[in-house]
Write an enzyme that holds these catalytic residues in place. Structure first.
Site, PDB file in Angstrom:
ATOM      1  N   ASP A  78      37.924  42.512  28.333  1.00  0.00           N
ATOM      2  CA  ASP A  78      37.869  41.320  29.185  1.00  0.00           C
ATOM      3  C   ASP A  78      39.118  40.440  29.126  1.00  0.00           C
ATOM      4  O   ASP A  78      39.115  39.319  29.632  1.00  0.00           O
ATOM      5  CB  ASP A  78      36.637  40.466  28.837  1.00  0.00           C
ATOM      6  CG  ASP A  78      35.358  41.106  29.318  1.00  0.00           C
ATOM      7  OD1 ASP A  78      35.351  41.620  30.458  1.00  0.00           O
ATOM      8  OD2 ASP A  78      34.355  41.091  28.573  1.00  0.00           O
ATOM      9  N   ASP A 138      33.994  46.470  36.473  1.00  0.00           N
ATOM     10  CA  ASP A 138      34.583  45.146  36.230  1.00  0.00           C
ATOM     11  C   ASP A 138      36.014  45.242  35.678  1.00  0.00           C
ATOM     12  O   ASP A 138      36.842  44.364  35.871  1.00  0.00           O
ATOM     13  CB  ASP A 138      33.752  44.342  35.210  1.00  0.00           C
ATOM     14  CG  ASP A 138      32.255  44.522  35.336  1.00  0.00           C
ATOM     15  OD1 ASP A 138      31.824  45.603  35.770  1.00  0.00           O
ATOM     16  OD2 ASP A 138      31.515  43.596  34.978  1.00  0.00           O
TER      17      ASP A 138
END
Ligand code: GLY
Length: 357
Positions: A78, A138
């Site tokens: 992330d 993602d």
């Protein structure tokens, strides 16, 4: 009035960034390691960019500085969400060398997760009982940091890893109709696909709403950075999937999953819609015949209407209502989310810049 939970039960971690509101309506802050910690600092940078007011700059600097420690966190993919939305916007607007060095260290940390036999950056380390090497759609969003690092340093390692990741994802994440799976699990020894799963979608064969938005935004950005036509085609195909889908509502704010069983009686996801609109403003510049700007305008008009945009002082002071974190986990259903607000503001800035031309 907004109540703030400063310390989560059992956690000594400093809570630095607003994420959402809890079931009891209280304002929820997260620690720097949370995947969403960079969005609020990023919003503050957009506020500064729009207003040129030093008040927003100093707030942006303060909230951005609070997550610097993430530059060495190699435990998740992330990094781009966290660091590029915060330090990345900060560097774009201030050219602060300290931000540049933090971003470069972040990119260097992120590529430690690259698996050459697979051709992808590993997303998660959790759920080892289910997956050997999970890669989620993602992750396309985190490649922007790597393309930036390539431009800054001229080191092709960043470019090659990002491009390989995007190519492997085209190969394995997409179905024939260009909807995408959420999680592809790879064999770490031979790179083969072991599972095609969901984590936050309705089921393994469904099209999770935000996943389609991440893909659309990701391939549009990859085309910007590489000018490889395969990425532009992929973005166009994903847009076709979204905007020819029979479940597409009149206001174009999509359901949390395109295959959710009780449509139209299912929650919408404003975060997916905001990310989609922001991507479409960019894609419009590469495919001007497809009327993507008009589609983006329609989405932004819906999000800006009282149906989705909260009255000032309500909604925990977040801008948008009606987003979904994860229905299968029973978490954050029909709530405000900082990333919905981030991509909404980004979309507004992109709309303004397009209309200035
Ligand atoms: N990246 C996690 C999510 O979209 O919920």
């Amino acid at each position: 009035s907004v109540r703030v939970k400063q310390i989560e039960a059992g956690s000594k971690k400093k809570l630095v960034s607003p994420r959402t509101i809890d079931d009891d309506g209280s304002f929820k802050m997260v620690a720097s390691k949370d995947w969403t910690s960079g969005f609020f600092p990023g919003e503050l940078w957009y506020m500064y960019e729009y207003t040129k007011d030093d008040y927003w700059k100093s707030k942006a600097q303060e909230f951005t500085a609070n997550i610097e420690d993430q530059k060495t966190n190699g435990g998740t993919h992330d990094m781009g969400f966290k660091m590029y939305c915060s330090f990345g916007n900060g560097y774009r607007l201030t050219q602060n060398t300290a931000y540049k060095n933090i971003l470069l260290e972040s990119a260097t940390t992120l590529i430690t997760r690259y698996k050459p036999t697979i051709g992808c950056i590993r997303s998660w380390d959790h759920s080892r009982d289910k997956w050997q090497c999970p890669v989620i759609i993602d992750n396309m969003m985190n490649l922007e940091l790597l393309y930036w690092a390539f431009k800054e340093t001229g080191d092709s390692v960043y470019y090659d890893i990002a491009t390989n990741h995007a190519r492997t994802t085209i190969k394995n994440h997409f179905r024939d109709d260009y909807s995408s799976y959420h999680v592809i699990d790879y064999d770490t020894i031979n790179g083969e696909v072991l599972h095609k799963h969901t984590h936050q979608g309705y089921n393994h064969e469904s099209a999770w709403g935000r996943g389609q938005a991440w893909g659309l935004y990701g391939y549009t950005m990859c085309y910007r950075e590489t000018k490889l036509s395969e990425f532009l085609t992929q973005a166009e195909n994903i847009a076709d999937y979204i905007f020819t889908n029979p479940t597409l509502p009149d206001d174009m704010v999509t359901y949390w999953d395109f295959n959710a069983p009780n449509i139209p009686n299912e929650p919408r996801d404003a975060s997916a819609a905001a990310c989609t609109a922001s991507a479409l403003y960019e894609l419009d510049g590469y495919l001007p015949g497809n009327h993507y700007k008009e589609t983006a305008d329609k989405i932004m008009e819906s999000l800006g209407s009282p149906v989705y945009r909260a009255k000032v002082g309500t909604n925990g002071n977040f801008i948008l209502m009606h987003s979904v974190g994860s229905i299968p986990h029973g978490q954050e259903i029909d709530v405000p989310l900082n990333y919905a607000d981030y991509y909404f503001l980004e979309g507004l800035m992109r709309k303004r810049d397009l209309e200035k031309k």
